[in-house]
Design a protein around this motif. Structure first.
Motif, PDB file in Angstrom:
ATOM      1  N   PRO A  33       0.813  -1.223   0.000  1.00  0.00           N
ATOM      2  CA  PRO A  33       0.000   0.000   0.000  1.00  0.00           C
ATOM      3  C   PRO A  33       0.843   1.268   0.000  1.00  0.00           C
ATOM      4  O   PRO A  33       0.429   2.295  -0.527  1.00  0.00           O
ATOM      5  N   THR A  34       2.033   1.187   0.588  1.00  0.00           N
ATOM      6  CA  THR A  34       2.918   2.354   0.629  1.00  0.00           C
ATOM      7  C   THR A  34       3.303   2.791  -0.785  1.00  0.00           C
ATOM      8  O   THR A  34       3.237   3.975  -1.129  1.00  0.00           O
ATOM      9  N   LEU A  35       3.681   1.855  -1.605  1.00  0.00           N
ATOM     10  CA  LEU A  35       4.106   2.175  -2.963  1.00  0.00           C
ATOM     11  C   LEU A  35       2.920   2.511  -3.871  1.00  0.00           C
ATOM     12  O   LEU A  35       3.031   3.361  -4.754  1.00  0.00           O
ATOM     13  N   ALA A  36       1.799   1.856  -3.628  1.00  0.00           N
ATOM     14  CA  ALA A  36       0.657   1.999  -4.542  1.00  0.00           C
ATOM     15  C   ALA A  36      -0.187   3.244  -4.290  1.00  0.00           C
ATOM     16  O   ALA A  36      -0.801   3.769  -5.219  1.00  0.00           O
ATOM     17  N   THR A  37      -0.242   3.714  -3.050  1.00  0.00           N
ATOM     18  CA  THR A  37      -1.186   4.793  -2.723  1.00  0.00           C
ATOM     19  C   THR A  37      -0.520   6.153  -2.529  1.00  0.00           C
ATOM     20  O   THR A  37      -1.190   7.104  -2.131  1.00  0.00           O
ATOM     21  N   THR A  38       0.760   6.255  -2.801  1.00  0.00           N
ATOM     22  CA  THR A  38       1.458   7.518  -2.527  1.00  0.00           C
ATOM     23  C   THR A  38       1.734   8.334  -3.787  1.00  0.00           C
ATOM     24  O   THR A  38       2.665   9.126  -3.838  1.00  0.00           O
ATOM     25  N   ILE A  42      -2.869  13.471  -0.799  1.00  0.00           N
ATOM     26  CA  ILE A  42      -4.199  13.200  -0.231  1.00  0.00           C
ATOM     27  C   ILE A  42      -4.422  11.701  -0.088  1.00  0.00           C
ATOM     28  O   ILE A  42      -4.915  11.226   0.952  1.00  0.00           O
ATOM     29  N   ASN A  43      -4.055  10.932  -1.110  1.00  0.00           N
ATOM     30  CA  ASN A  43      -4.197   9.474  -1.028  1.00  0.00           C
ATOM     31  C   ASN A  43      -3.322   8.899   0.076  1.00  0.00           C
ATOM     32  O   ASN A  43      -3.731   7.997   0.816  1.00  0.00           O
ATOM     33  N   GLY A  44      -2.081   9.396   0.182  1.00  0.00           N
ATOM     34  CA  GLY A  44      -1.166   8.909   1.216  1.00  0.00           C
ATOM     35  C   GLY A  44      -1.688   9.166   2.613  1.00  0.00           C
ATOM     36  O   GLY A  44      -1.674   8.273   3.471  1.00  0.00           O
ATOM     37  N   ILE A  45      -2.166  10.386   2.852  1.00  0.00           N
ATOM     38  CA  ILE A  45      -2.721  10.725   4.169  1.00  0.00           C
ATOM     39  C   ILE A  45      -3.966   9.900   4.455  1.00  0.00           C
ATOM     40  O   ILE A  45      -4.149   9.374   5.562  1.00  0.00           O
ATOM     41  N   GLY A  46      -4.831   9.770   3.448  1.00  0.00           N
ATOM     42  CA  GLY A  46      -6.059   8.989   3.625  1.00  0.00           C
ATOM     43  C   GLY A  46      -5.780   7.542   3.973  1.00  0.00           C
ATOM     44  O   GLY A  46      -6.410   6.965   4.865  1.00  0.00           O
ATOM     45  N   MET A  47      -4.804   6.954   3.278  1.00  0.00           N
ATOM     46  CA  MET A  47      -4.430   5.566   3.561  1.00  0.00           C
ATOM     47  C   MET A  47      -3.821   5.451   4.947  1.00  0.00           C
ATOM     48  O   MET A  47      -4.129   4.517   5.701  1.00  0.00           O
ATOM     49  N   LYS A 102     -12.951   5.838  -3.643  1.00  0.00           N
ATOM     50  CA  LYS A 102     -12.790   5.404  -5.033  1.00  0.00           C
ATOM     51  C   LYS A 102     -11.318   5.435  -5.439  1.00  0.00           C
ATOM     52  O   LYS A 102     -10.846   4.544  -6.150  1.00  0.00           O
ATOM     53  N   SER A 103     -10.600   6.442  -4.971  1.00  0.00           N
ATOM     54  CA  SER A 103      -9.185   6.589  -5.326  1.00  0.00           C
ATOM     55  C   SER A 103      -8.326   5.489  -4.714  1.00  0.00           C
ATOM     56  O   SER A 103      -7.431   4.936  -5.363  1.00  0.00           O
ATOM     57  N   LEU A 104      -8.602   5.159  -3.452  1.00  0.00           N
ATOM     58  CA  LEU A 104      -7.814   4.115  -2.775  1.00  0.00           C
ATOM     59  C   LEU A 104      -8.235   2.717  -3.203  1.00  0.00           C
ATOM     60  O   LEU A 104      -7.441   1.782  -3.152  1.00  0.00           O
ATOM     61  N   GLY A 105      -9.493   2.590  -3.578  1.00  0.00           N
ATOM     62  CA  GLY A 105      -9.992   1.340  -4.144  1.00  0.00           C
ATOM     63  C   GLY A 105      -9.774   0.120  -3.280  1.00  0.00           C
ATOM     64  O   GLY A 105     -10.115   0.091  -2.093  1.00  0.00           O
ATOM     65  N   LEU A 106      -9.144  -0.885  -3.871  1.00  0.00           N
ATOM     66  CA  LEU A 106      -8.957  -2.183  -3.213  1.00  0.00           C
ATOM     67  C   LEU A 106      -8.034  -2.122  -2.008  1.00  0.00           C
ATOM     68  O   LEU A 106      -8.048  -3.032  -1.171  1.00  0.00           O
ATOM     69  N   PHE A 107      -7.247  -1.074  -1.891  1.00  0.00           N
ATOM     70  CA  PHE A 107      -6.249  -1.038  -0.818  1.00  0.00           C
ATOM     71  C   PHE A 107      -6.864  -0.809   0.564  1.00  0.00           C
ATOM     72  O   PHE A 107      -6.212  -1.087   1.566  1.00  0.00           O
ATOM     73  N   ILE A 108      -8.100  -0.320   0.631  1.00  0.00           N
ATOM     74  CA  ILE A 108      -8.778  -0.233   1.932  1.00  0.00           C
ATOM     75  C   ILE A 108      -9.142  -1.630   2.440  1.00  0.00           C
ATOM     76  O   ILE A 108      -8.774  -2.004   3.565  1.00  0.00           O
ATOM     77  N   PRO A 109      -9.855  -2.472   1.651  1.00  0.00           N
ATOM     78  CA  PRO A 109     -10.112  -3.843   2.119  1.00  0.00           C
ATOM     79  C   PRO A 109      -8.837  -4.633   2.420  1.00  0.00           C
ATOM     80  O   PRO A 109      -8.828  -5.481   3.326  1.00  0.00           O
ATOM     81  N   LEU A 110      -7.760  -4.345   1.677  1.00  0.00           N
ATOM     82  CA  LEU A 110      -6.513  -5.080   1.896  1.00  0.00           C
ATOM     83  C   LEU A 110      -5.804  -4.717   3.196  1.00  0.00           C
ATOM     84  O   LEU A 110      -4.815  -5.356   3.552  1.00  0.00           O
TER      85      LEU A 110
END
Length: 213
Positions: A33-38, A42-47, A102-110
């Motif tokens: 998730p670190t590599l995929a959501t940064t 905004i995505n990084g902080i949200g994750m 929507k932006s983070l997508g599958l990485f929230i369930p993961l």
């Protein structure tokens, strides 16, 4: 209840979670998730905040139930607890911040199988009291979020010429490889090297100061 009365060293939790035992920059956990959501700040902080919330509450519940969970099924039990809190976080994001969801997508369930959260459940929450487990979750979550913020800042500013969506310079001057998967690995490696160098200097100065006393 103050720090002295509780016997809990809050500064120790803060130092470990943010500096000496940072889950990304020192332990190098949760790199997917670190590599995929940064790609954006905004995505990084949200994750980071989403994972931190799950970490705090799962640490609390696992600590409360630690004496009742059989050792043979402890990992499965931890996953069930974590999955419950991930579902809550996902539902809240869908209800109140659908664009981020929507932006983070599958990485929230993961987040359910995020090795940082499972590691803290197994190594800390299952062996310590609820207050200590919550503090561990808070500062590990802060350390995780700070690392994501730093990496996302590097990638968004250099790779897109923006910061939190605000244009800093024309996109023509951006180094677009930075927002690619290869750029993510390069940026993370540089960030880890810089972080370790800075912490080594801080430790050296601290030891020198203690020696002079």
């Amino acid at each position: 209840m103050n720090k002295k009365q509780s016997g809990i060293n809050i500064s120790k939790f803060a130092k470990e979670g943010i500096l000496t035992n940072n889950p990304i920059l020192i332990q190098i956990l949760g790199t997917c998730p670190t590599l995929a959501t940064t790609t954006t700040v905004i995505n990084g902080i949200g994750m980071g905040i989403s994972a931190a919330a799950v970490l705090i509450f799962s640490n609390l519940l696992i600590s409360l139930l630690r004496k009742f969970i059989p050792k043979q099924v402890r990992i499965a039990a931890y996953v069930v607890v974590i999955a419950g809190f991930v579902t809550i976080v996902e539902m809240l994001l869908k209800a109140y911040i659908p664009a981020l969801d929507k932006s983070l997508g599958l990485f929230i369930p993961l987040i359910v199988v995020n090795c940082i959260i499972l590691a803290r459940a197994e190594a800390f929450a299952s062996k310590n009291d609820p207050v200590s487990s919550v503090l561990d979750g808070v500062f590990m979550g802060i350390g995780f979020t700070i690392a994501l913020f730093l990496l996302a800042t590097i990638r968004e500013v250099l790779g897109a010429g923006t910061f939190m969506g605000l244009e800093l310079f024309p996109v023509e001057f951006a180094v677009k490889i930075i927002v690619s998967p290869a750029g993510a690995f390069i940026s993370l490696g540089i960030l880890i090297a810089a972080f370790k160098s800075i912490t080594a200097i801080i430790d050296k100065k601290a030891k020198k100061g203690e020696a002079e006393k």
